[in-house]
Design a protein around this motif. Structure first.
Motif, PDB file in Angstrom:
ATOM      1  N   ASP A 162       0.843  -1.188   0.000  1.00 27.77           N
ATOM      2  CA  ASP A 162       0.000   0.000   0.000  1.00 27.77           C
ATOM      3  C   ASP A 162       0.883   1.243   0.000  1.00 27.77           C
ATOM      4  O   ASP A 162       1.517   1.572   1.002  1.00 27.77           O
ATOM      5  N   THR A 163       0.924   1.939  -1.120  1.00 25.29           N
ATOM      6  CA  THR A 163       1.743   3.160  -1.210  1.00 25.29           C
ATOM      7  C   THR A 163       0.956   4.404  -0.857  1.00 25.29           C
ATOM      8  O   THR A 163       1.533   5.502  -0.795  1.00 25.29           O
ATOM      9  N   GLY A 170      -0.841   6.210  -2.510  1.00 25.91           N
ATOM     10  CA  GLY A 170      -0.789   7.228  -3.549  1.00 25.91           C
ATOM     11  C   GLY A 170       0.432   8.124  -3.517  1.00 25.91           C
ATOM     12  O   GLY A 170       0.523   9.089  -4.277  1.00 25.91           O
ATOM     13  N   ARG A 171       1.394   7.778  -2.648  1.00 23.83           N
ATOM     14  CA  ARG A 171       2.611   8.604  -2.587  1.00 23.83           C
ATOM     15  C   ARG A 171       3.410   8.454  -3.881  1.00 23.83           C
ATOM     16  O   ARG A 171       3.485   7.382  -4.461  1.00 23.83           O
ATOM     17  N   GLY A 172       4.007   9.529  -4.310  1.00 24.46           N
ATOM     18  CA  GLY A 172       4.841   9.491  -5.513  1.00 24.46           C
ATOM     19  C   GLY A 172       4.106   9.801  -6.791  1.00 24.46           C
ATOM     20  O   GLY A 172       4.744   9.963  -7.845  1.00 24.46           O
ATOM     21  N   GLU A 173       2.788   9.877  -6.748  1.00 24.12           N
ATOM     22  CA  GLU A 173       2.032  10.161  -7.968  1.00 24.12           C
ATOM     23  C   GLU A 173       2.331  11.581  -8.460  1.00 24.12           C
ATOM     24  O   GLU A 173       2.328  12.533  -7.682  1.00 24.12           O
ATOM     25  N   GLY A 174       2.634  11.691  -9.730  1.00 17.84           N
ATOM     26  CA  GLY A 174       2.953  12.982 -10.312  1.00 17.84           C
ATOM     27  C   GLY A 174       4.409  13.376 -10.189  1.00 17.84           C
ATOM     28  O   GLY A 174       4.820  14.413 -10.707  1.00 17.84           O
ATOM     29  N   GLN A 175       5.210  12.551  -9.502  1.00 20.06           N
ATOM     30  CA  GLN A 175       6.637  12.833  -9.382  1.00 20.06           C
ATOM     31  C   GLN A 175       7.400  12.160 -10.514  1.00 20.06           C
ATOM     32  O   GLN A 175       6.960  11.144 -11.065  1.00 20.06           O
ATOM     33  N   SER A 176       8.564  12.729 -10.860  1.00 19.55           N
ATOM     34  CA  SER A 176       9.344  12.195 -11.977  1.00 19.55           C
ATOM     35  C   SER A 176       9.810  10.760 -11.724  1.00 19.55           C
ATOM     36  O   SER A 176       9.855   9.938 -12.638  1.00 19.55           O
ATOM     37  N   GLY A 187       8.275   8.730  -9.598  1.00 17.82           N
ATOM     38  CA  GLY A 187       7.163   7.941  -9.100  1.00 17.82           C
ATOM     39  C   GLY A 187       7.342   7.570  -7.640  1.00 17.82           C
ATOM     40  O   GLY A 187       7.874   8.359  -6.848  1.00 17.82           O
ATOM     41  N   TYR A 188       6.929   6.347  -7.278  1.00 23.81           N
ATOM     42  CA  TYR A 188       7.009   5.936  -5.883  1.00 23.81           C
ATOM     43  C   TYR A 188       8.451   5.794  -5.407  1.00 23.81           C
ATOM     44  O   TYR A 188       8.735   5.960  -4.220  1.00 23.81           O
TER      45      TYR A 188
END
Length: 512
Positions: A209-210, A212-218, A220-221
């Motif tokens: 279970d992430t 949703g962290r990292g979404e939209g970052q170059s 990612g997670y």
């Protein structure tokens, strides 16, 4: 001519006279390493940060950091067996590399330890007010600087106590530390059991279970995970404290290596179970309290254990914070003493003086305590600066470790490394383990020092000097320190006469 039996023939081989009180046994040596790592301090103090940055899956960082740090610990265990001397890192590097590299390793570790002592003392603020509102002495906690000022007050009192204990002597320090570690270990096991009995979800619901962290970052997670991994990286170090007490440990060449490896392994197992079961037992993984510095793992424990039992565990966490500060303070004192008796610090004669009755260096205990309280005062009106400094201190400790494993690797490749006969040795695994230790240390140092706003300038007004604080501050510390050493002190270094081993002019008897 040969060194005389100066109370400790092995220490005399290194050119030193035995002055410190050799009274630390196996458990006390193990306790020194465990209390510095302090799983109850680190996991409870930093859970909110790791969870906030990486979600539940951040727990994977714990075994990854352990695997990397185990490589370092294995190298240190070999060195502790070969060179059981106070101020371990400094003295190890002195025999592996150049005098300048050795001094830099000691200087970096010493300055980092002072800041780490101040940062660890702040953990009182996270736990004590949750035990009793009366511990919020300054205001009611809602004012702009109520929490920061109160944290300095509580932390300052704690550092004052650790100063007095260390100044009194190593026997008192060892008794208090061992008792505190015993309480911490028992409490950790009970916390694991309580959390396990309160589990409401399976491990698959946590490990993958992430949030949703990292979404939209170059990246990612991966980018989010690298930040979250700092929460584990900030905890799993300090195991070398067992070896820094080498001159006060009974049979240190055999005791210290085992203590180092047992300390990091026990911390990994218990800390990992607390993190995993805490996430599996949390009432809701979507609860914002999990990512709050005022909630975090303490919030989970109080929720599942109830107020009465939960507060009893919080008392054990306070004990863990106390002995953690005691161990950090002790390690800083031994580093100061080790460098000072080589005349490698300002006012070395005073810093290296050992009280003849207590058989402990009293002046370094006071100096380290005063400096740590001075650093602590930065938290009053500049909490952003203090947060950056605490992160930088961890970077510096990883760099200090690298200044040991790097020269050790060079010594291996040149055929100059010889483990102690009949003691801990990696054998043919030494080279690959050493290579992995260097690669891990370099990679982790870069990750820790990377100029991320969420680490070095997370709140308040944005400043470039905060975001880039790690390279700027570390560069300044290294430049100022090396400048003073190379221009003024390098040619003056050498064992102070009162600490030098007595040389017996009688030649050894000729073989029959």
């Amino acid at each position: 001519m040969r060194p005389s039996d100066d109370g400790d023939p092995q220490l005399a081989e290194f050119g030193y006279r035995q002055h410190l009180d050799r009274s630390i046994g196996r458990f006390s040596s193990f306790a020194a390493g465990v209390s510095y790592i302090s799983i109850l301090t680190g996991t409870f103090q930093l859970f909110y940060f790791g969870f906030g940055a990486g979600g539940p899956a951040y727990v994977w960082s714990w075994p990854i950091v352990f695997a990397g740090q185990l490589m370092v610990a294995l190298c240190f265990a070999e060195l502790a067996a070969r060179y059981p001397v106070a101020g371990s890192l400094y003295n190890w590097t002195k025999r592996l590399g150049s005098a300048t590299t050795s001094w830099l390793a000691g200087w970096v570790m010493l300055t980092a330890s002072v800041v780490t002592l101040a940062a660890t003392a702040l953990a009182y603020q996270i736990t004590l007010p949750q035990l009793w509102s009366g511990f919020q002495v300054v205001g009611d906690g809602t004012g702009t600087y109520d929490v920061a000022v109160n944290a300095v007050l509580l932390g300052g009192l704690l550092i004052t106590v650790t100063t007095l204990i260390n100044a009194f002597g190593v026997r008192l320090m060892a008794r208090i530390n061992s008792t505190g570690v015993f309480i911490e270990l028992v409490a950790a096991v009970l916390i694991v059991v309580v959390l396990a009995l309160a589990i409401t979800r399976g491990p698959q619901d946590v490990l993958f279970d992430t949030a949703g962290r990292g979404e939209g970052q170059s990246l990612g997670y991966l980018g989010a995970f690298l930040v979250a991994a700092l929460a584990s990286g900030y905890v799993m170090y300090g195991f070398d404290t067992a070896s820094s007490l080498g001159e006060e440990t009974i049979d240190p060449g055999r005791t210290a290596p085992r203590a180092i490896l047992r300390a990091i392994t026990a911390s990994f197992v218990l800390g990992g179970l607390i993190l995993l079961f805490g996430l599996m037992a949390a009432p809701s993984l979507a609860d914002p309290q999990l990512a709050s510095s005022g909630g975090g793992l303490q919030y989970v424990l109080l929720s599942v254990a109830g107020t009465g039992l939960g507060k009893a565990f919080l008392v054990c966490i306070v004990v863990a914070v106390t002995v953690c500060c005691l161990a950090v303070h002790t390690a800083a004192i031994r580093m100061t003493f080790a460098m000072a008796r080589d005349n490698a610090l300002p006012a070395s004669a005073r810093l290296a003086h050992v009280d003849p009755r207590r058989r402990t260096p009293v002046v370094p205990a006071v100096v380290v305590g005063v400096l740590a309280i001075g650093v602590l005062l930065l938290n009053v009106r500049q909490p952003q600066v203090f947060t950056a400094l605490t992160s930088i201190a961890v970077v510096m400790i990883y760099l200090a470790y690298l200044l040991v494993t790097g020269p050790m690797l060079v010594a291996r490749l040149r055929g100059r490394w010889r483990p102690a006969p009949g003691r801990f040795s990696l054998g043919r695994w030494g080279l690959p383990v050493n290579v992995l230790a260097v690669l891990w240390g370099a990679g982790m140092a870069v990750n820790l020092a990377w100029p991320r706003r969420e680490v070095y300038n997370a709140t308040g007004e944005q400043h470039w000097y905060l975001q880039w604080a790690a390279p700027v501050f570390i560069g300044a510390i290294v430049a100022v320190g090396l400048g003073w050493y190379l221009l003024r002190q390098r040619r003056r270094t050498g064992v102070l006469p009162e600490h030098a081993a007595v040389i017996d002019p009688t030649p050894p008897p000729a073989p029959a």
